[in-house]
Design a protein around this motif. Structure first.
Motif, PDB file in Angstrom:
ATOM      1  N   LYS A   1       0.839  -1.197   0.000  1.00  0.00           N
ATOM      2  CA  LYS A   1       0.000   0.000   0.000  1.00  0.00           C
ATOM      3  C   LYS A   1       0.879   1.255   0.000  1.00  0.00           C
ATOM      4  O   LYS A   1       0.601   2.219  -0.724  1.00  0.00           O
ATOM      5  N   ASP A   2       1.941   1.239   0.798  1.00  0.00           N
ATOM      6  CA  ASP A   2       2.850   2.383   0.845  1.00  0.00           C
ATOM      7  C   ASP A   2       3.505   2.628  -0.513  1.00  0.00           C
ATOM      8  O   ASP A   2       3.667   3.777  -0.932  1.00  0.00           O
ATOM      9  N   ASP A   3       3.877   1.554  -1.203  1.00  0.00           N
ATOM     10  CA  ASP A   3       4.458   1.694  -2.543  1.00  0.00           C
ATOM     11  C   ASP A   3       3.459   2.332  -3.506  1.00  0.00           C
ATOM     12  O   ASP A   3       3.812   3.216  -4.296  1.00  0.00           O
ATOM     13  N   TYR A   4       2.219   1.893  -3.425  1.00  0.00           N
ATOM     14  CA  TYR A   4       1.181   2.443  -4.300  1.00  0.00           C
ATOM     15  C   TYR A   4       0.943   3.925  -4.000  1.00  0.00           C
ATOM     16  O   TYR A   4       0.883   4.753  -4.915  1.00  0.00           O
ATOM     17  N   MET A   5       0.851   4.264  -2.718  1.00  0.00           N
ATOM     18  CA  MET A   5       0.618   5.659  -2.342  1.00  0.00           C
ATOM     19  C   MET A   5       1.805   6.543  -2.732  1.00  0.00           C
ATOM     20  O   MET A   5       1.623   7.691  -3.148  1.00  0.00           O
ATOM     21  N   GLU A   6       3.017   6.020  -2.605  1.00  0.00           N
ATOM     22  CA  GLU A   6       4.204   6.778  -3.019  1.00  0.00           C
ATOM     23  C   GLU A   6       4.182   7.017  -4.526  1.00  0.00           C
ATOM     24  O   GLU A   6       4.518   8.104  -4.996  1.00  0.00           O
ATOM     25  N   CYS A   7       3.771   6.027  -5.270  1.00  0.00           N
ATOM     26  CA  CYS A   7       3.678   6.184  -6.720  1.00  0.00           C
ATOM     27  C   CYS A   7       2.675   7.282  -7.075  1.00  0.00           C
ATOM     28  O   CYS A   7       2.919   8.093  -7.963  1.00  0.00           O
ATOM     29  N   LEU A   8       1.569   7.326  -6.362  1.00  0.00           N
ATOM     30  CA  LEU A   8       0.543   8.327  -6.648  1.00  0.00           C
ATOM     31  C   LEU A   8       0.959   9.732  -6.227  1.00  0.00           C
ATOM     32  O   LEU A   8       0.763  10.700  -6.963  1.00  0.00           O
ATOM     33  N   HIS A   9       1.521   9.856  -5.019  1.00  0.00           N
ATOM     34  CA  HIS A   9       1.690  11.182  -4.419  1.00  0.00           C
ATOM     35  C   HIS A   9       3.133  11.644  -4.237  1.00  0.00           C
ATOM     36  O   HIS A   9       3.361  12.817  -3.964  1.00  0.00           O
ATOM     37  N   HIS A  10       4.100  10.757  -4.307  1.00  0.00           N
ATOM     38  CA  HIS A  10       5.528  11.092  -4.207  1.00  0.00           C
ATOM     39  C   HIS A  10       5.896  11.778  -2.887  1.00  0.00           C
ATOM     40  O   HIS A  10       6.738  12.670  -2.854  1.00  0.00           O
ATOM     41  N   PHE A  11       5.276  11.368  -1.779  1.00  0.00           N
ATOM     42  CA  PHE A  11       5.563  11.981  -0.484  1.00  0.00           C
ATOM     43  C   PHE A  11       7.022  11.789  -0.077  1.00  0.00           C
ATOM     44  O   PHE A  11       7.689  12.740   0.346  1.00  0.00           O
ATOM     45  N   LYS A  12       7.520  10.575  -0.172  1.00  0.00           N
ATOM     46  CA  LYS A  12       8.897  10.284   0.246  1.00  0.00           C
ATOM     47  C   LYS A  12       9.899  10.969  -0.676  1.00  0.00           C
ATOM     48  O   LYS A  12      10.915  11.496  -0.219  1.00  0.00           O
ATOM     49  N   GLU A  13       9.611  10.958  -1.951  1.00  0.00           N
ATOM     50  CA  GLU A  13      10.498  11.603  -2.912  1.00  0.00           C
ATOM     51  C   GLU A  13      10.586  13.106  -2.641  1.00  0.00           C
ATOM     52  O   GLU A  13      11.674  13.685  -2.630  1.00  0.00           O
TER      53      GLU A  13
END
Length: 87
Positions: free
Chosen positions: A39-51
């Motif tokens: 789920k975290d990978d999917y959310m990162e792909c959508l929103h780029h929070f970590k990036e």
């Protein structure tokens, strides 16, 4: 959730969504937490929070190094990416 298909076919995050969905469906009802990484990978792909957080850390270090260097006042400029106003 979105269908996963954009204007030019499959969007960039659809494979992450499929991995998360597969994990969620196949995992036992009481153990859905094992899908958190997907789920975290999917959310990162959508929103780029970590990036974006990483970019902010790098930019802050760059500004700090510039202010502490002997180049202050020279023609070198640091571009503030968070400033959205036009010059």
């Amino acid at each position: 959730m979105a269908s996963g298909f954009g204007y030019n076919g499959q969007n960039r995050c659809f494979p992450f969504w499929q991995d998360f969905e597969k994990c969620y469906i196949l995992s036992p009802q009481d153990n859905k937490s094992e899908c958190r990484a997907k789920k975290d990978d999917y959310m990162e792909c959508l929103h780029h929070f970590k990036e974006q957080a990483r970019v902010n850390i790098i930019k802050a270090a760059e500004i700090k190094n510039y202010k502490n260097s002997s180049q202050v006042g020279s023609k070198h400029k640091i571009i503030d990416l968070s400033d959205t106003s036009t010059s």
